[in-house]
Motif scaffolding. Structure first.
Motif, PDB file in Angstrom:
ATOM      1  N   ARG A   1      -6.480  33.240  44.045  1.00 58.27           N
ATOM      2  CA  ARG A   1      -7.755  32.620  44.406  1.00 58.27           C
ATOM      3  C   ARG A   1      -7.510  31.267  45.076  1.00 58.27           C
ATOM      4  O   ARG A   1      -8.112  30.967  46.099  1.00 58.27           O
ATOM      5  N   VAL A   2      -6.619  30.456  44.507  1.00 54.67           N
ATOM      6  CA  VAL A   2      -6.388  29.123  45.076  1.00 54.67           C
ATOM      7  C   VAL A   2      -5.487  29.160  46.302  1.00 54.67           C
ATOM      8  O   VAL A   2      -5.643  28.332  47.198  1.00 54.67           O
ATOM      9  N   VAL A   3      -4.561  30.093  46.361  1.00 50.49           N
ATOM     10  CA  VAL A   3      -3.736  30.247  47.559  1.00 50.49           C
ATOM     11  C   VAL A   3      -4.545  31.121  48.514  1.00 50.49           C
ATOM     12  O   VAL A   3      -4.462  32.336  48.502  1.00 50.49           O
ATOM     13  N   ASN A   4      -5.345  30.443  49.335  1.00 52.14           N
ATOM     14  CA  ASN A   4      -6.275  31.155  50.201  1.00 52.14           C
ATOM     15  C   ASN A   4      -5.753  31.346  51.617  1.00 52.14           C
ATOM     16  O   ASN A   4      -6.470  31.820  52.493  1.00 52.14           O
ATOM     17  N   MET A   5      -4.507  30.999  51.849  1.00 52.21           N
ATOM     18  CA  MET A   5      -3.873  31.242  53.142  1.00 52.21           C
ATOM     19  C   MET A   5      -3.040  32.521  53.025  1.00 52.21           C
ATOM     20  O   MET A   5      -2.436  32.772  51.986  1.00 52.21           O
ATOM     21  N   THR A   6      -3.031  33.303  54.087  1.00 53.88           N
ATOM     22  CA  THR A   6      -2.181  34.492  54.104  1.00 53.88           C
ATOM     23  C   THR A   6      -0.731  34.056  54.245  1.00 53.88           C
ATOM     24  O   THR A   6      -0.444  32.903  54.601  1.00 53.88           O
TER      25      THR A   6
ATOM     26  N   ASP B   1      -6.397  19.796  40.560  1.00 52.74           N
ATOM     27  CA  ASP B   1      -6.415  18.345  40.381  1.00 52.74           C
ATOM     28  C   ASP B   1      -6.771  17.617  41.673  1.00 52.74           C
ATOM     29  O   ASP B   1      -7.652  16.771  41.701  1.00 52.74           O
ATOM     30  N   GLN B   2      -6.096  17.929  42.747  1.00 47.67           N
ATOM     31  CA  GLN B   2      -6.275  17.202  43.999  1.00 47.67           C
ATOM     32  C   GLN B   2      -7.573  17.549  44.694  1.00 47.67           C
ATOM     33  O   GLN B   2      -8.240  16.690  45.240  1.00 47.67           O
ATOM     34  N   ARG B   3      -7.915  18.798  44.677  1.00 46.64           N
ATOM     35  CA  ARG B   3      -9.107  19.223  45.399  1.00 46.64           C
ATOM     36  C   ARG B   3     -10.364  18.559  44.838  1.00 46.64           C
ATOM     37  O   ARG B   3     -11.183  18.048  45.580  1.00 46.64           O
ATOM     38  N   ASP B   4     -10.500  18.546  43.527  1.00 46.93           N
ATOM     39  CA  ASP B   4     -11.698  17.983  42.914  1.00 46.93           C
ATOM     40  C   ASP B   4     -11.802  16.479  43.127  1.00 46.93           C
ATOM     41  O   ASP B   4     -12.862  15.959  43.441  1.00 46.93           O
ATOM     42  N   ASP B   5     -10.708  15.763  42.960  1.00 49.08           N
ATOM     43  CA  ASP B   5     -10.751  14.307  42.965  1.00 49.08           C
ATOM     44  C   ASP B   5     -10.762  13.690  44.354  1.00 49.08           C
ATOM     45  O   ASP B   5     -11.475  12.722  44.587  1.00 49.08           O
ATOM     46  N   ASP B   6      -9.987  14.224  45.265  1.00 50.16           N
ATOM     47  CA  ASP B   6      -9.716  13.501  46.499  1.00 50.16           C
ATOM     48  C   ASP B   6     -10.321  14.083  47.762  1.00 50.16           C
ATOM     49  O   ASP B   6     -10.386  13.402  48.775  1.00 50.16           O
ATOM     50  N   LEU B   7     -10.751  15.307  47.737  1.00 48.54           N
ATOM     51  CA  LEU B   7     -11.206  15.933  48.975  1.00 48.54           C
ATOM     52  C   LEU B   7     -12.492  15.336  49.518  1.00 48.54           C
ATOM     53  O   LEU B   7     -12.747  15.406  50.701  1.00 48.54           O
ATOM     54  N   ARG B   8     -13.263  14.773  48.672  1.00 45.94           N
ATOM     55  CA  ARG B   8     -14.535  14.200  49.127  1.00 45.94           C
ATOM     56  C   ARG B   8     -14.311  13.105  50.151  1.00 45.94           C
ATOM     57  O   ARG B   8     -15.171  12.818  50.970  1.00 45.94           O
TER      58      ARG B   8
ATOM     59  N   ILE C   1       6.604  32.140  37.921  1.00 46.84           N
ATOM     60  CA  ILE C   1       5.495  31.812  37.015  1.00 46.84           C
ATOM     61  C   ILE C   1       5.297  30.297  36.966  1.00 46.84           C
ATOM     62  O   ILE C   1       4.165  29.803  37.042  1.00 46.84           O
ATOM     63  N   SER C   2       6.376  29.554  36.868  1.00 51.62           N
ATOM     64  CA  SER C   2       6.296  28.091  36.825  1.00 51.62           C
ATOM     65  C   SER C   2       5.664  27.536  38.095  1.00 51.62           C
ATOM     66  O   SER C   2       4.810  26.652  38.041  1.00 51.62           O
ATOM     67  N   VAL C   3       6.084  28.056  39.241  1.00 54.28           N
ATOM     68  CA  VAL C   3       5.532  27.595  40.512  1.00 54.28           C
ATOM     69  C   VAL C   3       4.055  27.974  40.618  1.00 54.28           C
ATOM     70  O   VAL C   3       3.237  27.183  41.102  1.00 54.28           O
ATOM     71  N   MET C   4       3.694  29.153  40.150  1.00 57.43           N
ATOM     72  CA  MET C   4       2.294  29.565  40.196  1.00 57.43           C
ATOM     73  C   MET C   4       1.426  28.612  39.375  1.00 57.43           C
ATOM     74  O   MET C   4       0.362  28.187  39.838  1.00 57.43           O
ATOM     75  N   TYR C   5       1.869  28.261  38.167  1.00 59.83           N
ATOM     76  CA  TYR C   5       1.130  27.286  37.351  1.00 59.83           C
ATOM     77  C   TYR C   5       1.055  25.931  38.065  1.00 59.83           C
ATOM     78  O   TYR C   5       0.005  25.278  38.082  1.00 59.83           O
ATOM     79  N   GLU C   6       2.165  25.502  38.644  1.00 60.46           N
ATOM     80  CA  GLU C   6       2.226  24.223  39.352  1.00 60.46           C
ATOM     81  C   GLU C   6       1.210  24.190  40.504  1.00 60.46           C
ATOM     82  O   GLU C   6       0.477  23.207  40.672  1.00 60.46           O
ATOM     83  N   VAL C   7       1.144  25.258  41.271  1.00 61.44           N
ATOM     84  CA  VAL C   7       0.230  25.321  42.417  1.00 61.44           C
ATOM     85  C   VAL C   7      -1.221  25.343  41.957  1.00 61.44           C
ATOM     86  O   VAL C   7      -2.066  24.620  42.490  1.00 61.44           O
TER      87      VAL C   7
END
Length: 112
Positions: free
Chosen positions: A18-23, A83-90, A71-77
């Motif tokens: 869902r979050v990795v929305n690029m092909t 975190d970043q999208r909610d706080d800083d994208l505005r 699995i670790s990278v998936m959690y990290e992403v």
């Protein structure tokens, strides 16, 4: 197969995709383009950050073939995008968009 409960893996797999929305093609092109700004352009298969390349690798895998590192990278992403999208994208910060795109998330891409 990774050391993770099946239900937890199912939830992580769904959230990651869902979050990795690029092909994989979009991410590969972006990683190559983004690295082209640097003084020595890397070979296309080596362009991008280690995390971005790992995301690209995960996009080519089946769920049953995931490793513990995957699995670790998936959690990290998932965490980084949340975190970043909610706080800083505005603020419309283009460097934030570039960082998110380097891990497979284009915040300007409409939801599927």
């Amino acid at each position: 197969m990774a050391d993770i409960d099946t239900l937890e893996l199912d939830a992580l797999w769904a959230e990651f995709h869902r979050v990795v929305n690029m092909t994989s093609q979009e991410l590969s092109a972006w990683l190559t383009e983004y690295d082209a700004d640097k003084s020595a352009q890397p070979l296309p298969e080596h362009a991008g950050s280690p995390t971005g390349l790992h995301v690209l690798d995960i996009l080519h895998k089946r769920r049953a073939d995931l490793t513990n590192d995957d699995i670790s990278v998936m959690y990290e992403v998932v965490d980084a995008v949340g975190d970043q999208r909610d706080d800083d994208l505005r603020d419309g910060d283009p460097s934030l968009r570039h960082r998110l795109m380097s891990i497979g998330h284009d915040p300007l891409k409409p939801p599927a």
